[in-house]
Design a protein around this motif. Structure first.
Motif, mmCIF file in Angstrom:
data_model
loop_
_atom_site.group_PDB
_atom_site.id
_atom_site.type_symbol
_atom_site.label_atom_id
_atom_site.label_comp_id
_atom_site.label_asym_id
_atom_site.label_seq_id
_atom_site.Cartn_x
_atom_site.Cartn_y
_atom_site.Cartn_z
ATOM 1 N N SER A 211 5.821 -10.103 -8.695
ATOM 2 C CA SER A 211 6.194 -8.866 -8.013
ATOM 3 C C SER A 211 5.618 -7.653 -8.747
ATOM 4 C CB SER A 211 7.721 -8.772 -7.940
ATOM 5 O OG SER A 211 8.097 -7.559 -7.372
ATOM 6 N N LYS A 212 5.624 -7.709 -10.076
ATOM 7 C CA LYS A 212 5.082 -6.593 -10.875
ATOM 8 C C LYS A 212 3.574 -6.464 -10.655
ATOM 9 C CE LYS A 212 8.607 -7.628 -14.288
ATOM 10 N NZ LYS A 212 8.826 -8.532 -15.413
ATOM 11 N N ALA A 213 2.876 -7.598 -10.623
ATOM 12 C CA ALA A 213 1.418 -7.571 -10.399
ATOM 13 C C ALA A 213 1.096 -6.998 -9.018
ATOM 14 C CB ALA A 213 0.845 -8.983 -10.541
ATOM 15 N N LEU A 214 1.898 -7.356 -8.033
ATOM 16 C CA LEU A 214 1.673 -6.864 -6.677
ATOM 17 C C LEU A 214 1.886 -5.350 -6.583
ATOM 18 C CD1 LEU A 214 3.240 -9.460 -4.218
ATOM 19 C CD2 LEU A 214 0.958 -8.486 -4.061
ATOM 20 N N GLN A 215 2.875 -4.853 -7.321
ATOM 21 C CA GLN A 215 3.152 -3.413 -7.286
ATOM 22 C C GLN A 215 1.984 -2.605 -7.846
ATOM 23 O OE1 GLN A 215 6.944 -3.031 -9.305
ATOM 24 N NE2 GLN A 215 7.954 -4.256 -7.731
ATOM 25 N N GLU A 216 1.214 -3.223 -8.739
ATOM 26 C CA GLU A 216 0.063 -2.528 -9.338
ATOM 27 C C GLU A 216 -1.195 -2.663 -8.473
ATOM 28 O OE1 GLU A 216 -0.248 -4.197 -13.257
ATOM 29 O OE2 GLU A 216 1.774 -3.546 -13.798
ATOM 30 N N ALA A 217 -1.173 -3.582 -7.530
ATOM 31 C CA ALA A 217 -2.349 -3.800 -6.677
ATOM 32 C C ALA A 217 -2.399 -2.735 -5.581
ATOM 33 C CB ALA A 217 -2.291 -5.187 -6.050
ATOM 34 N N GLU A 218 -3.596 -2.557 -5.037
ATOM 35 C CA GLU A 218 -3.767 -1.563 -3.965
ATOM 36 C C GLU A 218 -3.786 -2.267 -2.617
ATOM 37 O OE1 GLU A 218 -6.835 1.351 -4.457
ATOM 38 O OE2 GLU A 218 -6.520 1.436 -6.626
ATOM 39 N N LEU A 219 -2.617 -2.351 -1.998
ATOM 40 C CA LEU A 219 -2.520 -2.912 -0.650
ATOM 41 C C LEU A 219 -2.574 -1.784 0.365
ATOM 42 C CD1 LEU A 219 -0.962 -5.295 -2.344
ATOM 43 C CD2 LEU A 219 -0.109 -5.901 -0.108
ATOM 44 N N SER A 220 -3.182 -2.060 1.505
ATOM 45 C CA SER A 220 -3.197 -1.114 2.626
ATOM 46 C C SER A 220 -2.490 -1.776 3.805
ATOM 47 C CB SER A 220 -4.633 -0.789 3.031
ATOM 48 O OG SER A 220 -5.379 -0.350 1.931
ATOM 49 N N ASP A 221 -2.127 -0.965 4.791
ATOM 50 C CA ASP A 221 -1.644 -1.548 6.046
ATOM 51 C C ASP A 221 -2.753 -2.410 6.639
ATOM 52 O OD1 ASP A 221 0.710 -0.149 5.755
ATOM 53 O OD2 ASP A 221 0.182 1.421 7.191
ATOM 54 N N ALA A 222 -2.392 -3.511 7.248
ATOM 55 C CA ALA A 222 -3.387 -4.406 7.864
ATOM 56 C C ALA A 222 -3.868 -3.811 9.188
ATOM 57 C CB ALA A 222 -2.784 -5.781 8.092
ATOM 58 N N ALA A 223 -5.167 -3.910 9.442
ATOM 59 C CA ALA A 223 -5.752 -3.363 10.672
ATOM 60 C C ALA A 223 -5.445 -4.242 11.883
ATOM 61 C CB ALA A 223 -7.258 -3.204 10.505
#
Length: 312
Positions: A211-223
């Motif tokens: 969960s911590k690694a995911l919070q640091e990743a740059e996710l965008s809304d899916a197209a």
């Protein structure tokens, strides 16, 4: 224009030699593979092309290798103007689906799944967890048996297609369950060659760190809609995607339900993007007449492109 859905394979589809022909044929594939090697600090390409198979099969190697391979094929399809109208992946394959949807960039996703693989590998003592495929018994009957097992954790892990469900948990628990499931009418119960009890409650410690690694990743809304393993529902919101990826580690993969939803929609084909043909086989078990493609080398890529561009 034809409407297609992309599906992406998960761990277990890795094989020495995967991606080699694509790497040798397309400059953009070579570039992505080499960038991934640099970013991850391991020569994935060497492992993918030369092995040994045991090293490639290690969770922390298999996961980024499969993802980079699938992401490279997505980029080749995009270059041809081919994009899916919806997408999904099996377990690890969900990250490839997120790349195809624009929610994750390929190198960011590769680093995430490398971390995911490391955490999964170390979440439970080696040799103490197990998984097994149960053939010929329905979900309710399997759950009934699992509910009777005391003192051990055994969960439904992958609901793949009618008559093929995977269980996961402690080694002793899976062994107990296997005997009881055979008594309950399972045609076969096959132990899987995996390094841990994936998609069971025993993965909860890994999910907390991940969960911590995911919070640091740059996710965008899916197209486009991505059908999540945990809910078998379409998701596009980045916060919801992140939440479901954490839950995915210890929840069952509801792939049969995802495929049932896909075949009920107005699509012309379901395309397995990446190495192997496991998922194409699952599609046919859900709906025999659904048109399927598998893309894993220059020949299968061209065959799909030719079909897609016919009469369009």
């Amino acid at each position: 224009m034809k409407r297609v859905a992309f599906i992406f394979p998960g761990q277990g589809s890795q094989e020495v030699g995967m991606g080699k022909a694509l790497f040798e044929t397309y400059d953009e594939v070579k570039e992505l593979f080499e960038q991934a090697d640099d970013q991850l600090g391991v020569s994935l390409t060497k492992l993918m092309f030369e092995g040994p198979q045991e090293e490639l099969t290690k969770t922390e190697h298999a996961q980024p290798a499969l993802l980079v391979n699938s992401a490279a094929i997505v980029s080749l399809l995009k270059k041809e103007g081919i994009e899916p109208v919806m997408t999904a992946g099996h377990s690890l394959g969900e990250y490839s689906a997120l790349v195809a949807s624009g929610s994750l960039q390929p190198l960011e996703a590769a680093a995430l799944v490398q971390k995911r693989g490391q955490l999964m590998e170390h979440a439970y003592p080696t040799g103490k967890g197990a998984m097994a495929a149960v053939l010929g018994l329905e979900q309710d009957a399997i759950q009934e048996v699992l509910d009777k097992i005391e003192g051990e954790i055994v969960d439904l892990a992958n609901i793949n297609c009618p008559g093929q469900i995977v269980i996961s948990g402690s080694k002793e628990g899976v062994e107990k369950a296997s005997d009881l499931l055979k008594d309950a009418g399972a045609k076969r119960v096959l132990p899987l060659n995996v390094s841990g009890p994936f998609h069971s409650r025993l993965m909860k410690p890994a999910s907390e760190d991940f969960s911590k690694a995911l919070q640091e990743a740059e996710l965008s809304d899916a197209a486009i809609p991505v059908y999540a393993n945990v809910t078998a529902e379409a998701v596009q919101d980045k916060e919801m995607i992140e939440e479901l990826l954490v839950e995915q580690l210890y929840s069952p993969v509801r792939f049969q339900e995802i495929l049932e939803k896909f075949v009920d929609q107005d699509i012309d084909a379901i395309v397995e993007v990446g190495h192997g043909k496991v998922l194409s086989g699952l599609v046919r078990k859900v709906k025999r007449r659904m048109k399927t493609f598998n893309i894993q080398d220059p020949e299968t890529l061209q065959a799909f492109i030719d079909w897609y561009k016919e009469d369009s």
